[in-house]
Write a protein that holds these residues in place. Structure first.
Motif, mmCIF file in Angstrom:
data_model
loop_
_atom_site.group_PDB
_atom_site.id
_atom_site.type_symbol
_atom_site.label_atom_id
_atom_site.label_comp_id
_atom_site.label_asym_id
_atom_site.label_seq_id
_atom_site.Cartn_x
_atom_site.Cartn_y
_atom_site.Cartn_z
ATOM 1 N N LEU A 1 4.681 22.602 -61.600
ATOM 2 C CA LEU A 1 3.491 22.750 -62.441
ATOM 3 C C LEU A 1 3.585 21.888 -63.696
ATOM 4 C CD1 LEU A 1 0.786 24.052 -62.979
ATOM 5 C CD2 LEU A 1 1.969 26.032 -63.954
ATOM 6 N N ALA A 2 4.758 21.869 -64.326
ATOM 7 C CA ALA A 2 4.924 21.050 -65.528
ATOM 8 C C ALA A 2 4.699 19.572 -65.209
ATOM 9 C CB ALA A 2 6.308 21.266 -66.132
ATOM 10 N N ALA A 3 5.228 19.115 -64.072
ATOM 11 C CA ALA A 3 5.046 17.719 -63.683
ATOM 12 C C ALA A 3 3.580 17.414 -63.407
ATOM 13 C CB ALA A 3 5.898 17.412 -62.454
ATOM 14 N N LEU A 4 2.879 18.347 -62.760
ATOM 15 C CA LEU A 4 1.468 18.133 -62.440
ATOM 16 C C LEU A 4 0.590 18.177 -63.686
ATOM 17 C CD1 LEU A 4 1.284 20.327 -59.208
ATOM 18 C CD2 LEU A 4 1.238 17.820 -59.311
ATOM 19 N N LEU A 5 0.892 19.100 -64.600
ATOM 20 C CA LEU A 5 0.098 19.209 -65.815
ATOM 21 C C LEU A 5 0.340 18.047 -66.764
ATOM 22 C CD1 LEU A 5 0.333 23.036 -66.562
ATOM 23 C CD2 LEU A 5 -1.664 21.768 -65.749
ATOM 24 N N ASP A 6 1.508 17.425 -66.653
ATOM 25 C CA ASP A 6 1.810 16.251 -67.478
ATOM 26 C C ASP A 6 0.807 15.123 -67.228
ATOM 27 O OD1 ASP A 6 3.782 16.370 -69.405
ATOM 28 O OD2 ASP A 6 5.416 16.219 -67.973
ATOM 29 N N ILE A 7 0.145 15.160 -66.083
ATOM 30 C CA ILE A 7 -0.904 14.182 -65.795
ATOM 31 C C ILE A 7 -2.023 14.288 -66.821
ATOM 32 C CG2 ILE A 7 -2.728 13.591 -64.127
ATOM 33 C CD1 ILE A 7 -0.800 14.630 -61.943
ATOM 34 N N LYS A 8 -2.293 15.516 -67.233
ATOM 35 C CA LYS A 8 -3.399 15.780 -68.161
ATOM 36 C C LYS A 8 -2.944 15.651 -69.619
ATOM 37 C CE LYS A 8 -7.042 19.226 -68.963
ATOM 38 N NZ LYS A 8 -6.816 19.655 -70.355
ATOM 39 N N VAL A 9 -1.903 16.390 -69.989
ATOM 40 C CA VAL A 9 -1.353 16.338 -71.348
ATOM 41 C C VAL A 9 0.152 16.572 -71.263
ATOM 42 C CG1 VAL A 9 -3.441 17.155 -72.522
ATOM 43 C CG2 VAL A 9 -1.754 18.812 -71.702
ATOM 44 N N PRO A 10 0.932 16.100 -72.249
ATOM 45 C CA PRO A 10 2.362 16.422 -72.260
ATOM 46 C C PRO A 10 2.549 17.943 -72.227
ATOM 47 C CG PRO A 10 1.879 14.712 -73.866
ATOM 48 C CD PRO A 10 0.549 15.210 -73.364
ATOM 49 N N THR A 11 3.377 18.418 -71.296
ATOM 50 C CA THR A 11 3.514 19.853 -71.050
ATOM 51 C C THR A 11 4.943 20.302 -71.290
ATOM 52 O OG1 THR A 11 1.735 19.797 -69.414
ATOM 53 C CG2 THR A 11 3.256 21.661 -69.302
ATOM 54 N N PHE A 12 5.085 21.363 -72.051
ATOM 55 C CA PHE A 12 6.403 21.932 -72.335
ATOM 56 C C PHE A 12 6.812 22.848 -71.185
ATOM 57 C CE2 PHE A 12 9.039 25.412 -73.845
ATOM 58 C CZ PHE A 12 10.024 24.755 -74.562
#
Length: 493
Positions: free
Chosen positions: A139-150
């Motif tokens: 999920l973190a890798a996928l959300l990083d597409i949109k915004v930097p994700t912690f």
């Protein structure tokens, strides 16, 4: 470093109520807070694991057991701009800022509560019997597409690990993914992660029997873990798979909240279909409401693919572009020892290693063995090295009986049992007329594996590393196979 600045020295002092012993570092800023020394870095606040409150698991995992404040200060000398929080007055002079507090354990939670209070973004909480870390990473890798994700750290999913993650939240961040254990949800040491994390959305990856002394049935496991759903805010969403055990318990806990039951028509907006499989590779057809694409990925096994589907659904709901999500799926890889495939050529033998000994529950065993059952006809010889499942006290017969039938379905030529406490499993396997060997240590197991290798051999490693040498065996085996493979390649160059 790319992370945002998280703390000023003045904030750390004010939040923890500490007193400066060395070098009041006025105006200094820090990018990370840690107590596991694994995460030491420059620009770091380091909490001394010392004094009351700290459980043994944290002490061991932090690699600070027996460390004095002087030891810790010496340990961080090679890093620039560091600070130590301790309850033990150092005896040595130091150029490192030292903040003295009454309790470093309480200081950790004070930092977590403060940082969470000023975090402006959305938090997704993840729990489950198996697949928590993988789903978090997906999920973190996928959300990083949109915004930097912690994302939370490693396997630190108990209450102290959740506090560590929260203490590092970037205040201006938009998205964070936090892995939470069942114990942290239920409450540990007078603290509760539901109150601490205050997540906005929640994913439950799987439900199965584990920690039987505390959660003796799958239903009880579901009741504890589904508290993650019942604690959602009004605009929160509950994510789970249509194939999850005790699904009615999860539905009831989700209540009136929005829910996504991935795999159930009408209750999710994506589908993930397997169109082909080979060892170490899955070919998928991923469909969104208005976009469908085929993609190949290194993610293998039904459990991990279910985790991927949950992550894709959540990422899509949070606004990630479907086309970019599909592209990212082709790049994602699992962590070391999680369905990790290596291929070797040893003289006239082709050998394949599937190492899944990161951890073991009955749920994760079933997922891996279902995968192998579908692929087993492609190998002339299969050697399964099976370790134990921990936290099943009193349920060994039931759990190992179920596991034995899953193993039988794959029809391995040899099963090597590698751990003590596996007599119930040995009994069940022999009653099914399977070829069972025992190994008491990594050296003996490696010898048995080598003795049974033929051409087109698949070696499968699976079992908990806790209290065993399963990881050491996996590392030794990979080293041996890699060495033999390199020698053969050099001889034939």
């Amino acid at each position: 470093m790319s992370e945002p600045i998280l703390w000023t020295a003045e904030e750390v002092q004010r939040v923890t109520g500490g007193t400066w012993l060395e070098l009041n570092p006025q105006g200094r800023k820090y990018r990370r807070c840690t107590f596991p020394t694994k995460y030491l870095d420059s620009d770091c606040v380091v909490i001394h694991v010392h004094g009351p409150g700290w459980p043994d698991k944290c002490i061991d995992g932090s690699h600070q057991r027996g460390m004095t404040s002087d030891d810790l200060i010496r340990r961080i000398q090679n890093y620039s701009n560091t600070m130590v929080i301790t309850s033990q007055r150092p005896t040595m002079p130091t150029g490192t800022p030292v903040l003295l507090v009454r309790s470093t354990y309480d200081a950790l939670f004070a930092l977590a509560v403060y940082q969470r209070s000023r975090y402006e973004g959305r938090i997704i909480g993840i729990t489950g019997t198996a697949g928590k870390s993988s789903t978090r990473d997906f999920l973190a890798a996928l959300l990083d597409i949109k915004v930097p994700t912690f994302a939370s750290f490693g396997n630190w999913n108990a209450i102290e690990g959740n506090a560590l993650s929260l203490a590092n939240l970037p205040p201006k961040g938009e998205l964070a993914v936090i892995e939470i254990s069942a114990g942290a949800i239920d409450g540990l040491r007078r603290r509760n992660s539901l109150e601490l994390v205050r997540h906005h959305d929640a994913i439950i990856t799987s439900i199965g029997v584990n920690l039987t002394s505390k959660t003796p049935t799958a239903k009880y496991v579901a009741e504890i873990k589904s508290m993650l759903f019942s604690a959602l805010p009004d605009d929160g969403c509950a994510y789970f798979s249509s194939a999850v055990q005790e699904i009615e318990t999860l539905i009831a806990s989700a209540g009136s909240h929005k829910r996504r039951i991935v795999g159930r028509p009408g209750e999710s907006s994506i589908s993930v279909e397997i169109v082909g499989e080979e060892l170490g590779k899955t070919h998928l057809r991923i469909s969104f409401l208005d976009y469908t694409a085929d993609v190949s990925t290194n993610i293998i096994g039904s459990g991990q693919l279910s985790n991927l589907a949950l992550a894709l659904q959540c990422a899509a709901d949070l606004g990630a572009d479907p086309r970019k999500l599909v592209e990212k799926v082709s790049e994602i890889t699992l962590q070391k020892r999680k369905m990790e495939v290596k291929n070797y050529t040893l003289s006239d033998k082709s050998v394949h290693l599937l190492n899944d000994c990161h951890n073991a529950t009955l749920v994760s065993f079933s997922s891996a063995l279902n995968y192998l059952d579908r692929l087993s006809r492609g190998f002339r010889n299969q050697i399964f090295v099976i370790g134990k499942i921990v936290h099943i006290e009193g349920w060994e017969k039931h759990v190992y009986e179920t596991l034995s039938h899953d193993l039988k379905r794959c029809n391995p030529k040899t099963v090597i049992l590698f751990a003590d406490g596996l007599d119930p499993l040995e009994h069940e396997l022999k009653s099914l007329n399977m070829n069972v060997l025992r190994a008491t240590d990594a050296k003996e197991a490696l010898k048995l594996i080598r003795r049974n290798i033929t051409d087109q051999t698949l070696i499968f490693l699976k079992g908990s590393h806790r209290g065993t040498e399963m990881r050491e065996l996996g590392d030794s085996l990979q080293k041996h196979l890699r060495k033999r493979s390199v020698e053969y390649a050099s001889a034939n160059a």
